[in-house]
Design a protein around this motif. Structure first.
Motif, PDB file in Angstrom:
ATOM      1  N   TRP A 142       9.237  29.801  65.114  1.00 58.30           N
ATOM      2  CA  TRP A 142      10.575  29.841  64.511  1.00 58.30           C
ATOM      3  C   TRP A 142      10.770  28.743  63.465  1.00 58.30           C
ATOM      4  O   TRP A 142      11.448  28.952  62.453  1.00 58.30           O
ATOM      5  N   LEU A 143      10.160  27.579  63.685  1.00 59.47           N
ATOM      6  CA  LEU A 143      10.290  26.509  62.706  1.00 59.47           C
ATOM      7  C   LEU A 143       9.662  26.892  61.372  1.00 59.47           C
ATOM      8  O   LEU A 143      10.255  26.705  60.303  1.00 59.47           O
ATOM      9  N   PRO A 146      15.409  33.011  62.575  1.00 57.35           N
ATOM     10  CA  PRO A 146      15.711  31.652  63.049  1.00 57.35           C
ATOM     11  C   PRO A 146      16.972  31.130  62.378  1.00 57.35           C
ATOM     12  O   PRO A 146      17.309  31.542  61.268  1.00 57.35           O
ATOM     13  N   THR A 147      17.686  30.236  63.050  1.00 61.20           N
ATOM     14  CA  THR A 147      18.975  29.777  62.531  1.00 61.20           C
ATOM     15  C   THR A 147      19.025  28.258  62.404  1.00 61.20           C
ATOM     16  O   THR A 147      18.315  27.528  63.112  1.00 61.20           O
ATOM     17  N   VAL A 148      19.891  27.794  61.524  1.00 66.69           N
ATOM     18  CA  VAL A 148      20.131  26.364  61.388  1.00 66.69           C
ATOM     19  C   VAL A 148      20.769  25.812  62.653  1.00 66.69           C
ATOM     20  O   VAL A 148      20.544  24.658  63.026  1.00 66.69           O
ATOM     21  N   ARG A 159      20.651  21.935  67.052  1.00 64.83           N
ATOM     22  CA  ARG A 159      20.728  21.637  68.481  1.00 64.83           C
ATOM     23  C   ARG A 159      19.460  20.953  68.985  1.00 64.83           C
ATOM     24  O   ARG A 159      19.532  19.994  69.769  1.00 64.83           O
ATOM     25  N   ARG A 160      18.319  21.413  68.548  1.00 64.08           N
ATOM     26  CA  ARG A 160      17.064  20.791  68.975  1.00 64.08           C
ATOM     27  C   ARG A 160      16.938  19.377  68.394  1.00 64.08           C
ATOM     28  O   ARG A 160      16.446  18.458  69.056  1.00 64.08           O
ATOM     29  N   LEU A 175      22.654  21.614  53.815  1.00 60.37           N
ATOM     30  CA  LEU A 175      22.972  22.092  55.160  1.00 60.37           C
ATOM     31  C   LEU A 175      24.403  21.749  55.583  1.00 60.37           C
ATOM     32  O   LEU A 175      24.835  22.146  56.658  1.00 60.37           O
ATOM     33  N   ARG A 176      25.126  21.020  54.755  1.00 57.12           N
ATOM     34  CA  ARG A 176      26.441  20.525  55.164  1.00 57.12           C
ATOM     35  C   ARG A 176      27.358  21.647  55.647  1.00 57.12           C
ATOM     36  O   ARG A 176      27.984  21.549  56.713  1.00 57.12           O
TER      37      ARG A 176
END
Length: 358
Positions: A88-89, A193-195, A200-201, A223-224
């Protein structure tokens, strides 16, 4: 709630598994950390040893049996992750970074169909692995007049490639091996996959933090807005400077008086690379010595939770160089930890430790 710098430091160390040794299986430790910097071959061994008491064969075995993999990920540099996390990364990072990373080859790629090169690379690799020079040679045969090594970099950019053993194994040097991630892991890259998953990770191992910190750690930009959209699901703290710091609601904070043992960290360790503002672990003045430019990140050691100096292997000696003179008590603790490091490094019976007090 305002967090003191010391409490932020201790919380970061706890989440980075540096207050107490973590005895979980090595793949669980790597999953907690998300990705372990592996730009230098031996660095992840040292970084995981200082967090877990790892034996060399534990990481080598996990890479050999595919519980862990090595490939280009965060900040477009080499990292070790679990196979599931790589899928996913890599998908998320490739989608967000796009075509960047090949600019240095711009003149050599003029008129070349990158998708065609990628298809050729996929055919050549065909479910197996080979060294990068061998891949380059076969690609050059398919694209006459083109530099093979440039074509190999195009394939690595366009496709999800891993570097299976013997690449990345303790003290192993030589040509880099490459394999298609989907073949090596027997599964495709993640479809969506999501931001949110990334955030969270990241917070679990590096929080509390800002969206700028997340960007610095991941290598992604802009990403803000996506992070702000998740604010209702997060807890908000404030640092001593008033900055907002986001965290997971169930993530615990450490006490600011928790003892922090001396720890030795390898070059490029993510501990000193995971935030835009790194003062929770190293002062701005000392940071310039750790990261002097030219993509150099030197090996460091921690005293009372903060980066206190550098270390290096020079002619069979582990040389420990504090930024400022250590007290007798701290010097003794550093020498004890350095002796443990020396034993792990396996430099030979004549190897020694030298503390060079300023």
């Amino acid at each position: 709630m305002k967090l003191t710098m010391r409490r932020l430091n201790r919380t970061y160390l706890r989440r980075q598994l540096l207050l107490e040794s973590d005895r979980r299986p090595i793949e669980d430790v790597v999953a907690h950390l998300v990705a372990v910097q592996a730009q230098e071959v031996d660095a992840p061994y040292v970084g995981l040893w200082t967090r877990t008491g790892l034996r060399h064969e534990q990481l080598s075995a996990a890479l050999a049996d595919r519980r862990l993999v090595r490939g280009g990920l965060l900040r477009s540099t080499q990292h070790i992750t679990t196979g599931a996390d790589y899928l996913w990364l890599r998908a998320l990072l490739k989608d967000r970074i796009g075509a960047t990373g090949l600019s240095i080859f711009r003149s050599e790629l003029e008129g070349l169909d990158l998708a065609e090169v990628a298809r050729a690379g996929r055919e050549i690799l065909g479910g197996g692995s080979m060294t990068r020079p061998k891949l380059a040679k076969q690609l050059a045969e398919r694209f006459p007049g083109r530099q093979g090594i440039t074509l190999a970099w195009v394939v690595q950019h366009q496709l999800a490639l891993l570097h299976p053993p013997p690449t990345g194994v303790w003290r192993r040097r030589g040509h880099v091996s490459v394999a298609l991630a989907e073949d090596w892991l027997g599964a495709p890259l993640a479809a969506a996959p999501t931001v949110e998953m990334l955030l969270r990770r990241y917070l679990r191992s590096c929080g509390p933090a800002t969206h700028a910190d997340l960007q610095n750690w991941s290598g992604l930009r802009r990403l803000r807005a996506e992070v702000e959209a998740l604010r209702p699901q997060l807890r908000v703290y404030h640092g001593e400077d008033g900055r907002e710091l986001l965290d997971l609601p169930d993530a615990e904070l450490a006490d600011d008086d928790e003892p922090a043992p001396v720890r030795f960290l390898p070059e490029f360790d993510n501990l000193v690379l995971s935030h835009a503002d790194r003062t929770r672990i190293v002062s701005d003045t000392d940071r310039a010595l750790v990261c002097p430019g030219y993509s150099i990140v030197r090996p460091t050691f921690l005293v009372d939770g903060f980066v206190a100096g550098l270390w290096a292997i020079e002619q069979g000696t582990v040389r420990v160089r504090p930024f400022r003179r250590l007290s007798d008590e701290d010097a003794a603790a550093v020498l004890t930890a350095a002796a443990d490091l020396l034993e792990f490094l396996q430099l030979g019976p004549e190897a020694t430790v030298e503390l060079e007090q300023p």
